[in-house]
Design a protein around this motif. Sequence first.
Motif, PDB file in Angstrom:
ATOM      1  N   ASP A  91      -3.991  -5.342 -17.277  1.00 50.52           N
ATOM      2  CA  ASP A  91      -2.598  -5.335 -17.002  1.00 50.52           C
ATOM      3  C   ASP A  91      -2.349  -5.537 -15.522  1.00 50.52           C
ATOM      4  N   SER A  92      -2.859  -4.646 -14.886  1.00 51.97           N
ATOM      5  CA  SER A  92      -2.590  -4.871 -13.190  1.00 51.97           C
ATOM      6  C   SER A  92      -3.777  -4.613 -12.525  1.00 51.97           C
ATOM      7  N   VAL A  93      -4.090  -5.352 -11.159  1.00 56.66           N
ATOM      8  CA  VAL A  93      -5.047  -4.764 -10.200  1.00 56.66           C
ATOM      9  C   VAL A  93      -4.331  -4.241  -9.266  1.00 56.66           C
ATOM     10  N   LEU A  94      -4.591  -2.971  -8.808  1.00 51.15           N
ATOM     11  CA  LEU A  94      -3.639  -2.365  -7.737  1.00 51.15           C
ATOM     12  C   LEU A  94      -4.253  -2.431  -6.410  1.00 51.15           C
ATOM     13  N   VAL A  95      -5.549  -3.036  -6.112  1.00 57.12           N
ATOM     14  CA  VAL A  95      -6.341  -2.780  -4.757  1.00 57.12           C
ATOM     15  C   VAL A  95      -6.570  -4.143  -4.386  1.00 57.12           C
ATOM     16  N   LYS A  96      -6.918  -4.371  -3.207  1.00 55.53           N
ATOM     17  CA  LYS A  96      -7.186  -5.847  -2.723  1.00 55.53           C
ATOM     18  C   LYS A  96      -8.874  -5.888  -2.054  1.00 55.53           C
ATOM     19  N   ASP A  97      -9.229  -6.934  -1.997  1.00 49.13           N
ATOM     20  CA  ASP A  97     -10.691  -6.916  -1.219  1.00 49.13           C
ATOM     21  C   ASP A  97     -10.814  -6.214   0.113  1.00 49.13           C
ATOM     22  N   HIS A  98     -11.749  -5.333   0.174  1.00 53.74           N
ATOM     23  CA  HIS A  98     -12.207  -4.652   1.386  1.00 53.74           C
ATOM     24  C   HIS A  98     -10.843  -3.528   1.771  1.00 53.74           C
ATOM     25  N   GLN A 183     -14.563   2.115   0.451  1.00 55.58           N
ATOM     26  CA  GLN A 183     -13.772   0.633   0.624  1.00 55.58           C
ATOM     27  C   GLN A 183     -14.375  -0.350  -0.434  1.00 55.58           C
ATOM     28  N   ILE A 184     -13.238  -1.175  -0.669  1.00 59.26           N
ATOM     29  CA  ILE A 184     -13.678  -1.825  -1.920  1.00 59.26           C
ATOM     30  C   ILE A 184     -14.422  -2.971  -1.693  1.00 59.26           C
ATOM     31  N   GLY A 185     -15.178  -3.478  -2.507  1.00 64.94           N
ATOM     32  CA  GLY A 185     -16.272  -4.805  -2.140  1.00 64.94           C
ATOM     33  C   GLY A 185     -16.556  -5.289  -3.572  1.00 64.94           C
ATOM     34  N   LYS A 186     -16.835  -6.652  -3.429  1.00 60.28           N
ATOM     35  CA  LYS A 186     -17.048  -7.229  -4.668  1.00 60.28           C
ATOM     36  C   LYS A 186     -16.262  -7.055  -5.896  1.00 60.28           C
ATOM     37  N   VAL A 205     -17.759   1.097  -1.788  1.00 59.48           N
ATOM     38  CA  VAL A 205     -18.855   1.665  -0.881  1.00 59.48           C
ATOM     39  C   VAL A 205     -18.533   2.777   0.215  1.00 59.48           C
ATOM     40  N   GLU A 206     -18.919   4.034   0.068  1.00 65.37           N
ATOM     41  CA  GLU A 206     -18.777   4.880   0.949  1.00 65.37           C
ATOM     42  C   GLU A 206     -19.046   4.713   2.394  1.00 65.37           C
ATOM     43  N   PRO A 294     -24.292  -1.498   4.607  1.00 68.33           N
ATOM     44  CA  PRO A 294     -25.602  -1.541   3.877  1.00 68.33           C
ATOM     45  C   PRO A 294     -25.896  -2.752   3.641  1.00 68.33           C
ATOM     46  N   GLY A 295     -27.394  -2.901   3.738  1.00 68.60           N
ATOM     47  CA  GLY A 295     -27.994  -4.325   3.648  1.00 68.60           C
ATOM     48  C   GLY A 295     -28.436  -5.065   4.875  1.00 68.60           C
TER      49      GLY A 295
END
Length: 305
Positions: A91-98, A183-186, A205-206, A294-295
């Motif tokens: 119904d809704s996405v409340l966050v953005k990338d990163h 932090q939001i990723g992928k 990602v912590e 990470p990575g």
Amino acid sequence: MAPWNKKKLEEEQSVLNAETTGEFLYMHEQNEDKVQNSGKWRLIVVASLAVIGLGWAGFFIHDLLTHEDTEDAYVQGHVHIVSPRITGVVDSVLVKDHQQVHKGDELVRLDPADYSLAEHEAAANYEKARADFARASGLLSAHAISREEYDRLRTTAQVMKARLEQARLQQSYTVVEAPADGQIGKKNVEVGNRVQPGQSLMAVVEKEVYIEANFKETQLANLKPGMKAEINIDAIPGKTFTGTIESISPASGAQFALLPPDNATGNFTKVVQRVPVKVTFDSSIHGYEDRILPGLSAVVKVAIP
């Protein structure tokens, strides 16, 4: 030719020969000096190169005997895969990338219509079952119903209550929350997507990171928890971080593979195994937290006491 002319000519020839011989001797002496000087400089250069080579070789041998290092090392972190527990339409996405989020923040909302209807139905069924059970209590006292009928109505009321709680729980699952600070990723979810339980919507990602250094099994004899380590990260050239070996894996990396090797079958070829070693950063990471991700590739060197 007159005698006096001949004599004069011979004298001039003698003078010319003397001058030529003197010049030749002078030039010869100059060439000898140059050759000697060139030889001296050549000897100095060779000696200097030899000293430099010996110094480098000594440093390399000393470093080899007093350190264990590996380039098979990577930055690791705590990555939480966010997925829904129920089937539904986004119904809704409340966050953005990163975007930075905190534990419990709402990330995604699913359409709650179906689950709200199921909750209302479960509530109505529970109210009816509870009323029937309350009436049965009075009838049992008056011996108007049997004990078996009374137990059946009580069980029905308990089942309806459990179903109501389940419906409310399903309703709460329409809101997908962050499992941890990070932090939001992928992010790969959009409004209108139909999602299934366990489907990856995004990752959190912590900030806490560490190094997973895969040392050869032949190097483990010199390593133990508590030893200090130097860390160089390819993405941050010129900066050397420090850390501590926290723990050593209980098995080689190959044992955790999807298909572990079975050396009891086929032809055997010995391969040096690698064992993951966890290295944590110390205060040297301050100011670089946002750049160590990470990575990333790293080089780890541990001093052997």
